[in-house]
Design a protein around this motif. Structure first.
Motif, PDB file in Angstrom:
ATOM      1  N   ASP A 261       8.957   0.265  19.726  1.00 61.79           N
ATOM      2  CA  ASP A 261       7.918   0.769  18.816  1.00 61.79           C
ATOM      3  C   ASP A 261       6.885   1.608  19.551  1.00 61.79           C
ATOM      4  N   LEU A 262       6.507   1.186  20.747  1.00 59.51           N
ATOM      5  CA  LEU A 262       5.521   1.951  21.504  1.00 59.51           C
ATOM      6  C   LEU A 262       6.112   3.269  22.016  1.00 59.51           C
ATOM      7  N   ARG A 263       7.408   3.309  22.258  1.00 59.35           N
ATOM      8  CA  ARG A 263       8.044   4.589  22.576  1.00 59.35           C
ATOM      9  C   ARG A 263       7.985   5.521  21.374  1.00 59.35           C
ATOM     10  N   TYR A 264       8.172   4.973  20.168  1.00 60.14           N
ATOM     11  CA  TYR A 264       8.056   5.781  18.958  1.00 60.14           C
ATOM     12  C   TYR A 264       6.625   6.284  18.767  1.00 60.14           C
ATOM     13  N   VAL A 265       5.633   5.450  19.108  1.00 59.41           N
ATOM     14  CA  VAL A 265       4.236   5.884  19.026  1.00 59.41           C
ATOM     15  C   VAL A 265       4.013   7.088  19.940  1.00 59.41           C
ATOM     16  N   GLU A 266       4.521   6.988  21.177  1.00 62.19           N
ATOM     17  CA  GLU A 266       4.404   8.107  22.106  1.00 62.19           C
ATOM     18  C   GLU A 266       5.068   9.368  21.555  1.00 62.19           C
ATOM     19  N   SER A 267       6.236   9.218  20.977  1.00 61.47           N
ATOM     20  CA  SER A 267       6.958  10.356  20.429  1.00 61.47           C
ATOM     21  C   SER A 267       6.166  11.006  19.299  1.00 61.47           C
TER      22      SER A 267
ATOM     23  N   VAL B 251       0.850  -1.192   0.000  1.00 68.46           N
ATOM     24  CA  VAL B 251       0.000   0.000   0.000  1.00 68.46           C
ATOM     25  C   VAL B 251       0.887   1.244   0.000  1.00 68.46           C
ATOM     26  N   HIS B 252       0.672   2.108  -0.984  1.00 68.01           N
ATOM     27  CA  HIS B 252       1.387   3.387  -1.031  1.00 68.01           C
ATOM     28  C   HIS B 252       0.630   4.355  -0.134  1.00 68.01           C
ATOM     29  N   ILE B 253       1.178   4.609   1.046  1.00 66.02           N
ATOM     30  CA  ILE B 253       0.487   5.416   2.048  1.00 66.02           C
ATOM     31  C   ILE B 253       0.519   6.895   1.682  1.00 66.02           C
ATOM     32  N   GLY B 254       1.672   7.380   1.226  1.00 66.42           N
ATOM     33  CA  GLY B 254       1.836   8.795   0.919  1.00 66.42           C
ATOM     34  C   GLY B 254       3.292   9.125   0.741  1.00 66.42           C
ATOM     35  N   GLY B 255       3.695  10.318   1.207  1.00 69.33           N
ATOM     36  CA  GLY B 255       5.069  10.760   1.043  1.00 69.33           C
ATOM     37  C   GLY B 255       6.016  10.143   2.047  1.00 69.33           C
ATOM     38  N   VAL B 256       7.280  10.532   1.962  1.00 65.61           N
ATOM     39  CA  VAL B 256       8.303   9.998   2.856  1.00 65.61           C
ATOM     40  C   VAL B 256       7.913  10.252   4.313  1.00 65.61           C
ATOM     41  N   GLY B 257       8.005   9.216   5.124  1.00 65.47           N
ATOM     42  CA  GLY B 257       7.627   9.280   6.537  1.00 65.47           C
ATOM     43  C   GLY B 257       6.246   8.721   6.809  1.00 65.47           C
ATOM     44  N   ASP B 258       5.375   8.742   5.794  1.00 62.84           N
ATOM     45  CA  ASP B 258       4.000   8.275   6.018  1.00 62.84           C
ATOM     46  C   ASP B 258       3.926   6.759   6.211  1.00 62.84           C
ATOM     47  N   GLY B 259       4.821   6.018   5.573  1.00 60.65           N
ATOM     48  CA  GLY B 259       4.859   4.574   5.804  1.00 60.65           C
ATOM     49  C   GLY B 259       5.185   4.256   7.249  1.00 60.65           C
ATOM     50  N   HIS B 260       6.158   4.968   7.798  1.00 58.38           N
ATOM     51  CA  HIS B 260       6.526   4.750   9.196  1.00 58.38           C
ATOM     52  C   HIS B 260       5.430   5.219  10.146  1.00 58.38           C
ATOM     53  N   ARG B 261       4.734   6.285   9.796  1.00 54.80           N
ATOM     54  CA  ARG B 261       3.612   6.715  10.639  1.00 54.80           C
ATOM     55  C   ARG B 261       2.531   5.644  10.683  1.00 54.80           C
ATOM     56  N   MET B 262       2.205   5.080   9.525  1.00 49.48           N
ATOM     57  CA  MET B 262       1.175   4.037   9.479  1.00 49.48           C
ATOM     58  C   MET B 262       1.642   2.789  10.201  1.00 49.48           C
ATOM     59  N   LYS B 263       2.905   2.465  10.078  1.00 51.37           N
ATOM     60  CA  LYS B 263       3.438   1.288  10.772  1.00 51.37           C
ATOM     61  C   LYS B 263       3.316   1.443  12.279  1.00 51.37           C
ATOM     62  N   LEU B 264       3.590   2.634  12.796  1.00 54.56           N
ATOM     63  CA  LEU B 264       3.454   2.850  14.234  1.00 54.56           C
ATOM     64  C   LEU B 264       1.995   2.714  14.674  1.00 54.56           C
TER      65      LEU B 264
END
Length: 294
Positions: free
Chosen positions: A240-246, A158-171
């Motif tokens: 990963d959950l620390r990254y979610v908090e961040s 799935v192409h989520i969006g621009g750079v960084g959006d894949g990692h946002r969706m993963k979190l």
């Protein structure tokens, strides 16, 4: 058109299977080892060649990274940076901090190097079978270029969006799955405390509306004792959950549930659950122990 030459760093539980599919489906592949030689030796028998990170940078047109987190990704990019050629694409398949992803992308763009984030979902079993889920953050042009290679190891892209959006969706994805794990572990501890066995608990949940694929892999350990039912470490879950908090802090969003889930994993880490074979379903043991039940 010249075939892409692929570099791959991070041959762990997920990376080994991903790299295996890349080379077996016809792409020239250069891999680099860290501590464990076994995946490298296996991939060499399948047609891959071995090199340093610097070799990956100078010889590859697309480089995949499956590393523990943003610090390791940033370190690898720093080592490769002087040797990268304009037009090269670095694809971070790790679960990383989106702010670091965006910074790395901006730094590399100044050198004419592209960056994309393509984190994964599912387990090492699907990595080996080539049926992982992948969520991609990239420009349309870069996505079109890397998609055929990703398709060697992913069944859903799935192409989520621009750079960084894949990692946002993963979190967000991992917030859900690891939140489930925290709930399951606490529910099983409570069930045991009030006299309901794990088998009885499962007989009600399995096949009902609360059942799902993650529940089944989690219960592969809690019910059946399979320590490798879901080989994703407690250490990575906590990270990963620390990254979610961040991410939530940067967006000014309260983390009532995410922080509660993180604290469940923090408790496991505090009890010694930081080993390389301490996996997410084992959380049930640590939560149970904290509540005086097995």
């Amino acid at each position: 058109m010249t075939k892409e030459h692929i570099g791959f760093a991070g041959l762990g539980l997920m990376g080994h299977g991903m790299a295996k599919n890349i080379v077996e489906k016809g792409y020239p592949l250069t891999v680099t080892a860290h501590r464990n030689r076994a995946p490298v030796e296996d991939l060499l028998t399948r047609g891959a060649v071995e090199g340093s990170l610097e070799t990956l940078a100078s010889h590859s047109t697309i480089i995949f990274l499956t590393l523990p987190g943003s610090p390791e990704v940033a370190e690898a990019v720093a080592r490769m940076s002087p040797h990268l050629r304009p037009g090269t694409v670095i694809v971070d398949c790790s679960t990383s901090d989106p702010t670091v992803t965006e910074r790395l992308a901006a730094d590399l763009a100044a050198k004419g190097v592209h960056f994309a984030d393509a984190p994964l979902s599912r387990t090492p079993k699907e990595a080996w079978e080539g049926t992982l889920d992948c969520m991609v953050g990239a420009t349309d042009e870069v996505f079109a270029r890397i998609k055929p290679v990703i398709a060697t190891w992913a069944g859903k892209i799935v192409h989520i969006g621009g750079v960084g959006d894949g990692h946002r969706m993963k979190l967000l994805n991992n917030f859900l799955s690891l939140g489930y794990a925290a709930i399951y572990a606490e529910a099983l501890a409570l069930a045991s405390k009030v006299g309901i066995s794990t088998a009885t608990f499962d007989s009600v949940i399995r096949g009902g509306r609360m059942d799902c694929g993650f529940y089944q892999t989690f219960m592969g350990y809690a019910l059946d004792g399979n320590r490798e039912a879901h080989r994703f470490t407690l250490t990575n879950a906590y990270k990963d959950l620390r990254y979610v908090e961040s991410m939530a802090n940067a967006a000014t969003v309260t983390t009532t549930m995410a922080s509660a889930a993180k604290n469940s994993f923090a408790g496991a880490m505090a009890q010694g659950g930081a080993g390389p074979e301490d996996y997410v379903p084992h959380l049930v043991d640590f939560v149970g122990r904290a509540n005086g039940v097995k």
